[in-house]
Scaffold this motif. Structure first.
Motif, PDB file in Angstrom:
ATOM      1  N   CYS A 163      -8.726  -5.021  -1.587  1.00  0.00           N
ATOM      2  CA  CYS A 163      -8.085  -4.897  -2.900  1.00  0.00           C
ATOM      3  C   CYS A 163      -7.008  -5.956  -3.154  1.00  0.00           C
ATOM      4  CB  CYS A 163      -7.488  -3.506  -3.070  1.00  0.00           C
ATOM      5  SG  CYS A 163      -6.018  -3.216  -2.044  1.00  0.00           S
ATOM      6  N   ALA A 174      -7.658   2.230  -1.654  1.00  0.00           N
ATOM      7  CA  ALA A 174      -8.718   1.905  -2.619  1.00  0.00           C
ATOM      8  C   ALA A 174     -10.087   1.941  -1.944  1.00  0.00           C
ATOM      9  CB  ALA A 174      -8.471   0.529  -3.233  1.00  0.00           C
ATOM     10  N   GLU A 177     -10.974   5.590  -1.295  1.00  0.00           N
ATOM     11  CA  GLU A 177     -11.333   6.295  -2.526  1.00  0.00           C
ATOM     12  C   GLU A 177     -12.657   5.805  -3.118  1.00  0.00           C
ATOM     13  OE1 GLU A 177      -9.804   8.850  -3.991  1.00  0.00           O
ATOM     14  OE2 GLU A 177      -8.349   8.958  -2.367  1.00  0.00           O
ATOM     15  N   GLU A 179     -13.236   2.790  -4.383  1.00  0.00           N
ATOM     16  CA  GLU A 179     -13.073   1.858  -5.497  1.00  0.00           C
ATOM     17  C   GLU A 179     -13.707   0.507  -5.141  1.00  0.00           C
ATOM     18  OE1 GLU A 179      -9.127   1.426  -6.901  1.00  0.00           O
ATOM     19  OE2 GLU A 179      -8.800   3.590  -7.179  1.00  0.00           O
ATOM     20  N   LYS A 182     -11.714  -6.102  -4.929  1.00  0.00           N
ATOM     21  CA  LYS A 182     -11.137  -7.066  -5.864  1.00  0.00           C
ATOM     22  C   LYS A 182     -10.597  -8.244  -5.058  1.00  0.00           C
ATOM     23  CE  LYS A 182      -7.957  -7.486  -9.759  1.00  0.00           C
ATOM     24  NZ  LYS A 182      -6.941  -6.805 -10.591  1.00  0.00           N
TER      25      LYS A 182
END
Length: 208
Positions: A163, A174, A177, A179, A182
């Motif tokens: 992330c 992240a 979870e 996600e 990035k």
């Protein structure tokens, strides 16, 4: 000298590398250095060849056999390609799990490299072998930037490869979870595609 120099760095064997923003500035510097310093030798750096690896090639194939196979057995690579201007050579071989096979690492010209990586495979004699990038990129495992290693990093905190946060990937909430990743480098560069990890081969900054 009245010209713009973007970057100056020391190199091996008593060399200094100058980077300019334009070809005209580079030519002016080259001309003036030749006039001022009789003991100075000025030359343009050669374009580096790009490196890729062919996995699980049978060992009985010589270096010459592999390069010949690239040219004669892979017509999808040859279309519109001037082989008289293409450079290709086997750098070295790495051990594979099978004692009868090896990984062949090759240096090739940029156009041929991009075609190989895009296709993802190559024919060598009777084998259809996967290929992948083997460029010697240096990436820091602390700040995730390119051009230096962790021991030379000036950043204090580590960055997450998932992330981009100021923590390690092991404790990334992240990731836990679920996600999407990035990329911190693509985010800094303002790239549109940032949905990948910092170590991903799909990274736009890495490709550049």
């Amino acid at each position: 000298m009245g010209v713009a120099v973007d970057r100056i760095r020391k190199a091996r064997r008593q060399k200094i590398v100058l980077s300019c923003s334009s070809v005209e500035d580079a030519k002016k510097i080259e001309e003036r250095l030749k006039i001022r310093g009789a003991d100075l030798k000025v030359a343009k750096p050669e374009m580096r060849l790009l490196t890729f690896i062919i996995r699980d090639v049978l060992k009985f194939n010589s270096d010459e056999d592999i390069v010949t196979s690239l040219r004669t057995q892979n017509r999808y690579l040859s279309e519109g390609l001037d082989w008289d201007k293409v450079r290709a050579r086997v750098c070295y071989q790495r051990r594979a799990r099978n004692d009868l096979e090896c990984y062949s690492v090759l240096e090739v010209s940029a156009e041929l490299y991009h075609r190989l990586i895009k296709t993802g495979f190559v024919y060598v004699e009777l084998q259809r072998r996967p290929v992948c990038d083997q460029s010697p990129l240096v990436q820091c495992s602390r700040c995730l930037d390119y051009g230096h290693r962790k021991r030379f990093c000036k950043e204090v905190s580590e960055r997450c490869a998932h992330c981009g946060g100021e923590h390690t990937g092991v404790i990334c909430w992240a990731r836990k979870e679920g996600e999407p990743p990035k990329c911190i480098n693509c985010t800094k560069a303002g790239c549109e595609d940032t949905a990948h990890g910092a170590f991903s081969s799909e990274c736009g900054v890495r490709a550049k």
